[in-house]
Design an enzyme around this catalytic site. Structure first.
Site, short mmCIF file in Angstrom:
data_model
loop_
_atom_site.label_atom_id
_atom_site.label_comp_id
_atom_site.label_asym_id
_atom_site.label_seq_id
_atom_site.Cartn_x
_atom_site.Cartn_y
_atom_site.Cartn_z
CE1 TYR A 84 -4.43 -1.66 1.07
CE2 TYR A 84 -2.83 -2.53 1.99
CZ TYR A 84 -3.96 -2.46 1.48
OH TYR A 84 -5.05 -3.43 1.31
CG HIS B 70 -9.53 -3.00 1.49
ND1 HIS B 70 -10.19 -3.14 2.82
CD2 HIS B 70 -8.56 -3.01 1.53
CE1 HIS B 70 -9.23 -3.68 3.12
NE2 HIS B 70 -8.31 -3.17 2.19
#
Lengths: 244, 194
Positions: A110, A164
């Site tokens: 990330y 997500h």
């Protein structure tokens, strides 16, 4: 005592969702309320919500391959399309829903200051995007397939590749955050976060199948992820005070 | 009867800010919900601050908080007669060091309840973070609205009266309120299933 006809949201099935406390998912131990949430029938406060217009979108928000890339460059990784429809529990399309997504890059890392995985950052990949569903509740993103990654939970836990999803329907009662997984990933069934979901049937709902119909030849594979939000129905509102 | 099951929830995880407040996460751009006012607003402008603490009394420094409320006249934005300069919706990350969140908003008015009674001024609060498997809904009421709170259909129906206080934002200086949320423990905040 009279009953007032009222459009409300049927109660959420909390046995279908992961419980607040799931011991194998360590972070839930100190962050799960001990008391059961108190039930009340939805009121105007839950049956309304913010409305998002297309003015909140930038032209490349749906394209994570390009939206943080330098001109002429592109994010590294397997090119994919993620698409589907958003509907409610009564199979009605949810038009105008805001979908926000975030994900790791193709190496499983990330872009975040607290991220500690040794896999490399991709200078052309930010990892977030957003879209608004059309009149049929349909949406589509272009992105790269995220990589799985290790995380500090048990001694050797790996997250399956996932994206997500944050969803805004037409009311605050519908607010939902979830994760999409990829068909065939053996890590899905080993993951303590996935494992917090009580039934395999519910887990399957988060696994997007490969969709060859929407695959673009010589360009990108497609995965289909349909999402269901809570729906409203006519109920009789009993005019009495009820202890919570 | 519903024909389909809702998609099951999963935690927002530790990196929710990448997706929901990318500006705050250093990815640039302005964040949705960062400001609840688009011009001069009606009513009393207030700030609401607080923290969310876990079962070890540590503040959550990686949470995302959203609020939704009526305007100063008790009208929800998007419906007829609402204050055109008030969005009603705010979204904030908790501070990465202190865990503090802050919303600059207005004090909401009384809002209708389905049976015709009125609900006391309140703010719907929704919390997601790593370790929270399904977003937590609660409500913020105002400690200085005793009369309205006393007849609020939701607040007054909480059987354990001692727990009602967990939903009260306390005055904290002029036009400021403090609303601390506790996820676990003796003074655990009341959360709702609605």
């Amino acid at each position: 005592m009279t009953d007032t006809p009222h459009e409300s949201y049927p109660r959420r099935d909390r046995d279908w969702h992961p419980p607040a406390l799931s011991l194998p998912y360590k972070s839930s131990r100190l962050r799960s309320p001990n008391s059961r949430p108190l039930h009340f029938l939805t009121t105007l406060s839950e049956e309304t919500g913010p409305v998002f217009g297309h003015d909140v979108l930038n032209p490349l928000d749906h394209d994570l391959i390009q939206n943080f890339a330098k001109p002429g460059e592109a994010a590294i990784g397997p090119r994919i399309i993620v698409h589907g429809k958003v509907q409610d529990e009564f199979a009605r399309p949810v038009a105008g829903a805001l979908i926000e997504i975030w994900q790791a890059n193709a190496a499983g890392r990330y872009r975040h200051k607290r991220e500690g995985y040794i896999a490399p950052l991709d200078p052309n990949f930010g990892g977030c995007g957003r879209v608004i569903t059309d009149d049929r509740g349909a949406y589509e993103f272009q992105t790269v397939q995220p990589g799985p990654y290790p995380w500090p939970n048990g001694p050797n836990d790996w997250r399956p590749a996932h994206i997500h999803f944050s969803l805004f329907g037409s009311s605050f009662a519908q607010r939902l955050i979830t994760q999409m997984y990829f068909e065939g990933d053996p890590l899905i069934w080993r993951c303590p976060i996935v494992g917090a979901i009580p039934s395999g049937e519910a887990v399957e709902r988060l696994i997007a199948p490969l969709d060859m119909e929407r695959t673009i030849p010589m360009d990108a594979r497609a995965y289909r992820f349909d999402i269901t939000l809570r729906g409203r129905e006519q109920t009789l509102f009993e005019n009495r005070s009820e202890g919570l | 009867m519903a024909q389909l099951k809702e998609s099951p929830s999963q935690t927002a995880g530790p990196y929710v800010h990448i997706g929901c407040t990318p500006g705050h996460a250093g990815l640039g751009g302005s964040d949705l919900g960062a400001s609840m006012k688009t011009g001069p607003v009606q009513g009393q402008e207030i700030a609401v601050c607080g923290t969310i603490t876990d079962g070890a009394d540590d503040p959550l420094t990686d949470a995302l908080v959203e609020i939704w409320q009526a305007d100063a006249n008790g009208v929800y934005p998007g419906t007829t007669g609402a204050d055109p300069n008030f969005t009603g919706w705010g979204r904030k990350p908790t501070d990465e060091v202190t865990g503090e969140f802050r919303f600059d908003t207005v004090k909401p008015g009384l809002v209708p309840y389905p049976d015709g009674r009125l609900q006391a001024p309140h703010v719907t609060v929704w919390i997601v973070a790593r370790g929270i498997n399904l977003g937590l809904h609660t409500r913020l009421y105002f400690a200085d609205e005793q009369e309205a709170n006393g007849t609020d259909p939701i607040l007054s129906s909480i059987a354990d009266e001692s727990r009602r206080a967990t939903l009260l934002a306390l005055p904290d200086g002029p036009d400021r309120y403090r609303f601390d949320i506790r996820l676990q423990g003796a003074d655990e905040t009341v959360f709702f299933d609605m």
